[in-house]
Design a protein around this motif. Structure first.
Motif, PDB file in Angstrom:
ATOM      1  N   ASP A 274       0.829  -1.218   0.000  1.00 23.55           N
ATOM      2  CA  ASP A 274       0.000   0.000   0.000  1.00 23.55           C
ATOM      3  C   ASP A 274       0.859   1.261   0.000  1.00 23.55           C
ATOM      4  N   LEU A 275       2.185   1.080   0.198  1.00 25.75           N
ATOM      5  CA  LEU A 275       3.128   2.188   0.103  1.00 25.75           C
ATOM      6  C   LEU A 275       4.432   1.683  -0.490  1.00 25.75           C
ATOM      7  N   LEU A 276       4.862   2.309  -1.575  1.00 26.43           N
ATOM      8  CA  LEU A 276       6.130   1.929  -2.217  1.00 26.43           C
ATOM      9  C   LEU A 276       7.111   3.079  -2.085  1.00 26.43           C
ATOM     10  N   LEU A 277       8.196   2.823  -1.362  1.00 26.50           N
ATOM     11  CA  LEU A 277       9.280   3.797  -1.232  1.00 26.50           C
ATOM     12  C   LEU A 277      10.333   3.476  -2.285  1.00 26.50           C
ATOM     13  N   ALA A 278      10.410   4.290  -3.314  1.00 22.25           N
ATOM     14  CA  ALA A 278      11.355   4.074  -4.414  1.00 22.25           C
ATOM     15  C   ALA A 278      12.539   5.012  -4.217  1.00 22.25           C
ATOM     16  N   LEU A 279      13.660   4.460  -3.814  1.00 27.69           N
ATOM     17  CA  LEU A 279      14.810   5.252  -3.398  1.00 27.69           C
ATOM     18  C   LEU A 279      15.974   5.065  -4.365  1.00 27.69           C
ATOM     19  N   GLY A 280      16.322   6.124  -5.096  1.00 25.72           N
ATOM     20  CA  GLY A 280      17.455   6.060  -6.013  1.00 25.72           C
ATOM     21  C   GLY A 280      17.236   5.123  -7.177  1.00 25.72           C
ATOM     22  N   VAL A 281      16.005   5.087  -7.702  1.00 23.03           N
ATOM     23  CA  VAL A 281      15.683   4.217  -8.837  1.00 23.03           C
ATOM     24  C   VAL A 281      15.095   5.054  -9.967  1.00 23.03           C
ATOM     25  N   GLN A 302       8.865   8.698  -4.547  1.00 21.69           N
ATOM     26  CA  GLN A 302      10.132   8.579  -5.273  1.00 21.69           C
ATOM     27  C   GLN A 302      11.121   9.614  -4.760  1.00 21.69           C
ATOM     28  N   VAL A 303      12.307   9.138  -4.412  1.00 18.31           N
ATOM     29  CA  VAL A 303      13.396  10.014  -3.989  1.00 18.31           C
ATOM     30  C   VAL A 303      14.557   9.817  -4.953  1.00 18.31           C
ATOM     31  N   ASP A 304      14.968  10.888  -5.606  1.00 22.23           N
ATOM     32  CA  ASP A 304      16.079  10.781  -6.562  1.00 22.23           C
ATOM     33  C   ASP A 304      16.769  12.130  -6.661  1.00 22.23           C
ATOM     34  N   ILE A 305      18.067  12.100  -6.860  1.00 21.71           N
ATOM     35  CA  ILE A 305      18.839  13.335  -6.938  1.00 21.71           C
ATOM     36  C   ILE A 305      18.683  14.029  -8.287  1.00 21.71           C
ATOM     37  N   ASP A 306      18.160  13.285  -9.279  1.00 23.19           N
ATOM     38  CA  ASP A 306      18.033  13.808 -10.632  1.00 23.19           C
ATOM     39  C   ASP A 306      16.579  14.159 -10.927  1.00 23.19           C
ATOM     40  N   LEU A 307      16.293  15.448 -11.073  1.00 21.33           N
ATOM     41  CA  LEU A 307      14.926  15.910 -11.342  1.00 21.33           C
ATOM     42  C   LEU A 307      14.347  15.257 -12.588  1.00 21.33           C
ATOM     43  N   ALA A 308      15.212  14.971 -13.576  1.00 19.77           N
ATOM     44  CA  ALA A 308      14.734  14.398 -14.838  1.00 19.77           C
ATOM     45  C   ALA A 308      14.106  13.018 -14.651  1.00 19.77           C
ATOM     46  N   GLU A 309      14.440  12.329 -13.557  1.00 22.41           N
ATOM     47  CA  GLU A 309      13.895  10.988 -13.327  1.00 22.41           C
ATOM     48  C   GLU A 309      12.536  10.997 -12.636  1.00 22.41           C
ATOM     49  N   ILE A 310      12.151  12.136 -12.093  1.00 24.09           N
ATOM     50  CA  ILE A 310      10.888  12.216 -11.368  1.00 24.09           C
ATOM     51  C   ILE A 310       9.713  12.167 -12.355  1.00 24.09           C
ATOM     52  N   ASP A 311       8.849  11.188 -12.155  1.00 24.14           N
ATOM     53  CA  ASP A 311       7.649  11.013 -12.991  1.00 24.14           C
ATOM     54  C   ASP A 311       7.980  10.763 -14.467  1.00 24.14           C
ATOM     55  N   LYS A 312       9.212  10.376 -14.767  1.00 19.50           N
ATOM     56  CA  LYS A 312       9.591  10.153 -16.167  1.00 19.50           C
ATOM     57  C   LYS A 312       8.967   8.880 -16.719  1.00 19.50           C
ATOM     58  N   ASN A 313       9.072   7.802 -15.961  1.00 18.97           N
ATOM     59  CA  ASN A 313       8.576   6.510 -16.430  1.00 18.97           C
ATOM     60  C   ASN A 313       7.275   6.079 -15.777  1.00 18.97           C
ATOM     61  N   ILE A 314       6.992   6.636 -14.621  1.00 21.48           N
ATOM     62  CA  ILE A 314       5.767   6.274 -13.914  1.00 21.48           C
ATOM     63  C   ILE A 314       5.359   7.445 -13.018  1.00 21.48           C
ATOM     64  N   PRO A 315       4.065   7.773 -12.967  1.00 18.28           N
ATOM     65  CA  PRO A 315       3.631   8.879 -12.102  1.00 18.28           C
ATOM     66  C   PRO A 315       3.726   8.488 -10.631  1.00 18.28           C
TER      67      PRO A 315
END
Length: 557
Positions: A274-281, A302-315
């Motif tokens: 019910d909660l997915l923590l996606a860290l550095g993916v 989703q936690v990522d250092i690269d803004l371009a990866e946020i919501d790129k492949n999945i909302p």
């Protein structure tokens, strides 16, 4: 003080803490090589058999240490032979500086001998690249290149240097600078404390939380904090291929690999959490499969250092653009330790599905990895080529520490492992390094056996020899009605004769006893070794999710 271009290059490399460089000389970089010769007490040069091998060696060095790997090649074909290695590093966020020579400035753009626009060629596969036409900008360029390679989301940077800039007669003023070679944190907008608290409350209140950890955890040196989070909150945790080792796989909370060849437990957790923590993916297609049905019942953070990866492949429902270690450090104080017995019992039931895969008295790829684990107590480095053997290495070795698996994930580069094993062993001279290969991938860069032999590196190359391109054949079996177009390899290669010619020890294995003896002797004797381990022609990598299918639609045979 006045220095020429080659002297400045070497001074800058020393400033950046570079103690080893991989490369292959040629006309456009002779001045640089002459200066390296004069400074061989400060910088060790490893001569590979091919520039591609050098680029993969720099990559392996970087992945296994977290430092910037450095590769040097001449102009034209020397530079273009680095392209595959640069692209491999780019796809997997590996810090690397590639130095190439070029024709003199006055000869650029005139189709001169061995001239190529390497900055144009590599623009899409580098974080940044340069061509230095003014010696006065050389030191500044090198310092900036290393900072870019190691900062934020790491990656490769290329510096192209026309030969006249390195000419002994071409000099300029040089001032040494004290360089901090630690990873420089990328300056990002500060994530508010309220947002961190909001995520913490999601975790505190979740009934079926699940962590999906990727290579970003390893790059951020956040493995300790990740393990603390999972243990404190009793959260099952999976990893991507690039994230293997970020979470201790001997921990009962580990569910292993996720995605196309992920475990039943990992893939089921994605569907049921019910909660997915996606860290550095980055949510690659090999993990998502069917995007519409990925974690459709969960809130996704989703936690990522690269803004371009946020919501790129999945909302996602919550996204934080920040360093993973900083996120975890700020998050942990807001969490309330708890247990999840009902959720973990369900996860454990999924772990019991398909546990007997490849359990046999015959020689199986699972035994390859388990025997290496036994003989080394898990204290070794694993490199891989790309194919079935790569997934077997991911599935059947228990990774307990980060930076212990070197494998081409994003680009999927056959031939990567041979060079990577060289760089890894050079970086860790006391360690045992294993390169897990298929007979198809092995052919791509088998010339690097000469490098392993030349430097007497205790690298053991294990070839899973099934006389076919195994992964392609597996797909042809499953999806092409067994039309095996161009995937059956000839049997002409005499591995024993090759090993003798290359100057490495050789073992041929048909049984488990053969293989055990080979691994034990290899670990004991610590010498360059080639193991030819015979595998059944239709051995498969399972579980498997067919492309486009839901992640829990799992093929088990």
């Amino acid at each position: 003080m006045k220095l020429n271009g080659s002297q400045i290059i070497v001074k800058c490399l020393i400033e950046q803490g570079v103690d080893v460089i991989f490369g292959y000389p040629g006309g456009a970089v002779l001045n640089i090589y002459d200066e390296l010769y004069k400074n061989q007490d400060k910088i060790r040069h490893i001569l590979t058999s091919h520039e591609q091998g050098a680029s993969h060696a720099a990559d392996g060095y970087a992945r296994s240490t977290g430092k910037v790997g450095v590769v040097l090649a001449t102009s034209g074909p020397g530079a273009t032979n680095l392209v595959t290695g640069i692209a491999t590093a780019y796809m997997d966020s590996v810090p690397m500086v590639a130095i190439t020579g070029n024709v003199g400035v006055s000869s650029l753009g005139k189709d001169s001998f061995q001239e190529v626009d390497i900055t144009g060629i590599t623009m899409p596969i580098t974080k940044h690249n340069y061509i230095v036409k003014d010696i006065n900008k050389l030191a500044e360029t090198f310092r900036e290149a290393f900072a870019i390679a190691r900062s934020g989301r790491p990656g490769p940077v290329l510096i192209d240097i026309p030969k006249n800039i390195t000419d002994p007669k071409c000099t300029c003023e040089y001032e040494p600078v004290e360089i901090d070679t630690k990873v420089i944190a990328k300056k990002l907008p500060k994530v508010s404390e309220d947002k961190i608290k909001e995520v913490a409350e999601l975790i505190n209140n979740a009934k079926r939380p699940f962590i999906f950890a990727g290579g970003g955890i390893i790059r951020a040196n956040a493995s300790k904090e990740l393990n603390e989070l999972a243990t404190m909150m009793d959260i099952p945790t999976c990893t991507s291929l690039m994230g293997l080792g970020a979470f201790d796989q001997t921990n009962k909370l580990s569910t292993g690999l996720v995605g196309m060849h992920g475990t039943v437990a990992s893939n089921k957790c994605i569907v049921e959490c019910d909660l997915l923590l996606a860290l550095g993916v980055r949510f690659s297609d090999r993990v998502l499969s069917n995007r519409k049905h990925f974690a459709e019942n969960a809130k996704i953070v989703q936690v990522d250092i690269d803004l371009a990866e946020i919501d790129k492949n999945i909302p996602t429902d919550y996204s934080l653009v920040m360093d993973a270690k900083e996120f975890l450090d700020r998050l942990l104080p807001y969490l309330r330790p708890k247990k999840n017995p009902i959720w973990l019992a369900l996860v454990d039931s999924w772990k019991n599905i398909f546990t007997e895969n490849q359990m046999s008295s015959t020689l199986k790829p699972r035994f390859f990895m388990e025997e290496i684990q036994r003989a080394t107590n898990g204290d070794c480095y694993i490199c891989t080529e790309v194919g079935q053997h790569q997934l077997w290495a991911a599935q059947y070795f228990k990774y307990t520490k980060p930076n212990r698996l070197m494998s081409s994930g994003g680009l999927g580069t056959m031939g990567y492992g041979m060079g990577a094993s060289i760089g890894t062993q050079i970086a860790h001279p006391e360690a045992m390094v294993f390169n897990i290969a298929g007979d198809g991938s092995f052919r791509m860069n088998l010339n690097e056996l000469l490098t392993i032999s030349k430097y007497n590196l205790p690298v053991c190359v294990v070839v899973a020899n099934n006389q076919v391109l195994g992964m392609v054949r597996q797909w042809q079996t499953a999806f092409y009605e067994k039309r095996y177009s161009q995937t059956i390899l000839d049997t002409v290669l005499d591995y024993e004769a090759l090993a003798k010619a290359m100057g490495v020890a050789y073992y041929e294995c048909f049984t488990r006893d053969d293989y055990s003896k080979a691994i034990e002797e290899t670990v004991k004797l610590r010498r360059p070794t080639l193991i030819n381990a015979h595998v059944e022609i239709d051995e498969k990598v399972l579980p498997m999710v067919a492309p486009g299918h839901q992640i829990d639609d799992i093929m088990l045979k």
